[in-house]
Write a protein that holds these residues in place. Sequence first.
Motif, PDB file in Angstrom:
ATOM      1  N   HIS A  85       0.835  -1.205   0.000  1.00  0.00           N
ATOM      2  CA  HIS A  85       0.000   0.000   0.000  1.00  0.00           C
ATOM      3  C   HIS A  85       0.869   1.255   0.000  1.00  0.00           C
ATOM      4  N   ALA A  86       1.831   1.312   0.909  1.00  0.00           N
ATOM      5  CA  ALA A  86       2.660   2.517   1.042  1.00  0.00           C
ATOM      6  C   ALA A  86       3.639   2.673  -0.118  1.00  0.00           C
ATOM      7  N   GLY A  87       4.277   1.585  -0.527  1.00  0.00           N
ATOM      8  CA  GLY A  87       5.318   1.668  -1.543  1.00  0.00           C
ATOM      9  C   GLY A  87       4.819   1.788  -2.967  1.00  0.00           C
ATOM     10  N   TRP A  88       3.729   1.107  -3.262  1.00  0.00           N
ATOM     11  CA  TRP A  88       3.253   1.089  -4.640  1.00  0.00           C
ATOM     12  C   TRP A  88       1.849   1.663  -4.798  1.00  0.00           C
ATOM     13  N   GLY A  89       1.270   2.104  -3.712  1.00  0.00           N
ATOM     14  CA  GLY A  89      -0.050   2.709  -3.787  1.00  0.00           C
ATOM     15  C   GLY A  89      -1.155   1.744  -4.152  1.00  0.00           C
ATOM     16  N   LEU A  90      -0.906   0.450  -3.949  1.00  0.00           N
ATOM     17  CA  LEU A  90      -1.931  -0.537  -4.263  1.00  0.00           C
ATOM     18  C   LEU A  90      -3.004  -0.527  -3.176  1.00  0.00           C
ATOM     19  N   PRO A  91      -4.249  -0.670  -3.547  1.00  0.00           N
ATOM     20  CA  PRO A  91      -5.340  -0.583  -2.578  1.00  0.00           C
ATOM     21  C   PRO A  91      -5.478  -1.864  -1.742  1.00  0.00           C
ATOM     22  N   ILE A  92      -4.481  -2.108  -0.911  1.00  0.00           N
ATOM     23  CA  ILE A  92      -4.474  -3.310  -0.082  1.00  0.00           C
ATOM     24  C   ILE A  92      -4.485  -2.875   1.378  1.00  0.00           C
ATOM     25  N   THR A  93      -5.355  -3.510   2.162  1.00  0.00           N
ATOM     26  CA  THR A  93      -5.384  -3.222   3.604  1.00  0.00           C
ATOM     27  C   THR A  93      -5.091  -4.507   4.369  1.00  0.00           C
ATOM     28  N   THR A  94      -4.786  -4.357   5.631  1.00  0.00           N
ATOM     29  CA  THR A  94      -4.501  -5.506   6.487  1.00  0.00           C
ATOM     30  C   THR A  94      -5.713  -5.888   7.336  1.00  0.00           C
ATOM     31  N   TYR A  95      -6.855  -5.305   7.068  1.00  0.00           N
ATOM     32  CA  TYR A  95      -8.044  -5.533   7.887  1.00  0.00           C
ATOM     33  C   TYR A  95      -8.402  -7.015   8.005  1.00  0.00           C
ATOM     34  N   ALA A  96      -8.418  -7.746   6.905  1.00  0.00           N
ATOM     35  CA  ALA A  96      -8.816  -9.159   6.931  1.00  0.00           C
ATOM     36  C   ALA A  96      -7.843  -9.983   7.776  1.00  0.00           C
ATOM     37  N   VAL A  97      -6.563  -9.730   7.615  1.00  0.00           N
ATOM     38  CA  VAL A  97      -5.561 -10.467   8.390  1.00  0.00           C
ATOM     39  C   VAL A  97      -5.680 -10.114   9.865  1.00  0.00           C
ATOM     40  N   ASP A  98      -5.770  -8.819  10.162  1.00  0.00           N
ATOM     41  CA  ASP A  98      -5.882  -8.383  11.557  1.00  0.00           C
ATOM     42  C   ASP A  98      -7.137  -8.945  12.219  1.00  0.00           C
ATOM     43  N   SER A  99      -8.220  -9.032  11.481  1.00  0.00           N
ATOM     44  CA  SER A  99      -9.476  -9.561  12.022  1.00  0.00           C
ATOM     45  C   SER A  99      -9.402 -11.062  12.262  1.00  0.00           C
ATOM     46  N   ALA A 100      -8.683 -11.774  11.421  1.00  0.00           N
ATOM     47  CA  ALA A 100      -8.611 -13.233  11.518  1.00  0.00           C
ATOM     48  C   ALA A 100      -7.652 -13.716  12.604  1.00  0.00           C
ATOM     49  N   LYS A 101      -6.653 -12.927  12.949  1.00  0.00           N
ATOM     50  CA  LYS A 101      -5.619 -13.384  13.885  1.00  0.00           C
ATOM     51  C   LYS A 101      -6.160 -13.911  15.221  1.00  0.00           C
ATOM     52  N   PRO A 102      -7.066 -13.197  15.910  1.00  0.00           N
ATOM     53  CA  PRO A 102      -7.540 -13.720  17.204  1.00  0.00           C
ATOM     54  C   PRO A 102      -8.223 -15.084  17.086  1.00  0.00           C
ATOM     55  N   VAL A 103      -8.997 -15.268  16.039  1.00  0.00           N
ATOM     56  CA  VAL A 103      -9.691 -16.546  15.841  1.00  0.00           C
ATOM     57  C   VAL A 103      -8.688 -17.648  15.514  1.00  0.00           C
ATOM     58  N   LEU A 104      -7.734 -17.363  14.640  1.00  0.00           N
ATOM     59  CA  LEU A 104      -6.723 -18.354  14.274  1.00  0.00           C
ATOM     60  C   LEU A 104      -5.867 -18.732  15.481  1.00  0.00           C
ATOM     61  N   ASN A 105      -5.533 -17.754  16.321  1.00  0.00           N
ATOM     62  CA  ASN A 105      -4.800 -18.053  17.560  1.00  0.00           C
ATOM     63  C   ASN A 105      -5.623 -18.957  18.470  1.00  0.00           C
ATOM     64  N   GLN A 106      -6.891 -18.636  18.636  1.00  0.00           N
ATOM     65  CA  GLN A 106      -7.775 -19.413  19.512  1.00  0.00           C
ATOM     66  C   GLN A 106      -7.917 -20.850  19.022  1.00  0.00           C
ATOM     67  N   LEU A 107      -7.952 -21.034  17.717  1.00  0.00           N
ATOM     68  CA  LEU A 107      -8.067 -22.371  17.143  1.00  0.00           C
ATOM     69  C   LEU A 107      -6.737 -23.118  17.133  1.00  0.00           C
ATOM     70  N   GLY A 108      -5.672 -22.432  17.516  1.00  0.00           N
ATOM     71  CA  GLY A 108      -4.353 -23.055  17.549  1.00  0.00           C
ATOM     72  C   GLY A 108      -3.741 -23.249  16.168  1.00  0.00           C
ATOM     73  N   LEU A 109      -4.223 -22.497  15.187  1.00  0.00           N
ATOM     74  CA  LEU A 109      -3.717 -22.627  13.830  1.00  0.00           C
ATOM     75  C   LEU A 109      -2.486 -21.770  13.568  1.00  0.00           C
ATOM     76  N   ILE A 110      -2.293 -20.742  14.388  1.00  0.00           N
ATOM     77  CA  ILE A 110      -1.085 -19.925  14.296  1.00  0.00           C
ATOM     78  C   ILE A 110      -0.595 -19.648  15.711  1.00  0.00           C
ATOM     79  N   GLY A 111       0.607 -19.249  15.823  1.00  0.00           N
ATOM     80  CA  GLY A 111       1.182 -18.908  17.125  1.00  0.00           C
ATOM     81  C   GLY A 111       2.689 -18.864  17.030  1.00  0.00           C
ATOM     82  N   LYS A 112       3.309 -18.555  18.127  1.00  0.00           N
ATOM     83  CA  LYS A 112       4.758 -18.529  18.161  1.00  0.00           C
ATOM     84  C   LYS A 112       5.293 -19.938  18.036  1.00  0.00           C
ATOM     85  N   SER A 113       6.417 -20.046  17.363  1.00  0.00           N
ATOM     86  CA  SER A 113       7.010 -21.378  17.235  1.00  0.00           C
ATOM     87  C   SER A 113       7.568 -21.824  18.575  1.00  0.00           C
ATOM     88  N   GLY A 114       7.502 -23.106  18.806  1.00  0.00           N
ATOM     89  CA  GLY A 114       7.988 -23.657  20.068  1.00  0.00           C
ATOM     90  C   GLY A 114       9.489 -23.875  20.051  1.00  0.00           C
TER      91      GLY A 114
END
Length: 172
Positions: free
Chosen positions: A9-38
């Motif tokens: 978005h900043a470098g090339w002016g492409l209309p891309i936002t992080t809203y979908a990723v930011d919204s999905a993170k809490p659910v993905l964490n809760q489901l144990g699908l993402i997280g810090k590596s052990g």
Amino acid sequence: MCTILGLYHAGWGLPITTYAVDSAKPVLNQLGLIGKSGRRGRRINPEEIQQLLLAFHERGGKRQSSIPMADIFEFAIETAMRQKEICNIRWEDLNKDKKTILIRERKDPKNKHNNNQVMPLLGKSFEIILKQPRIDDRIFPYNSKSVGAAFSRVVRSLGISRLWPFNLSKHA
């Protein structure tokens, strides 16, 4: 991921936002699908080291591989370097007088740039380097993925479980 999308978005002016990723993170964490590596809990033991060295020497003697896996394996153990770091070190990075090597762009999760590090070559590591033929600018001029694949094949053939390239550090 959000940083990369933000750069688009900043470098090339492409209309891309992080809203979908930011919204999905809490659910993905809760489901144990993402997280810090052990942390790695598995370290190679002395018997496995001997088994692997024997297997690498046997395969090297049969000319099944042009990659000197026994040397790379021992060098990895002696230095605790990652396979990609090993395959990227250059002859010009070797200081024979001080017995040190410059590791360029060493992996560090907290510092992503300018991670060059001078490391002493202790134990057998200096001698392992000196016996390598000068056939390239790099000391170990092999594709790190090929090295990892060769390592994994031998580990599998020996029935050693849960040992990944190169999870070799003798120091827990």
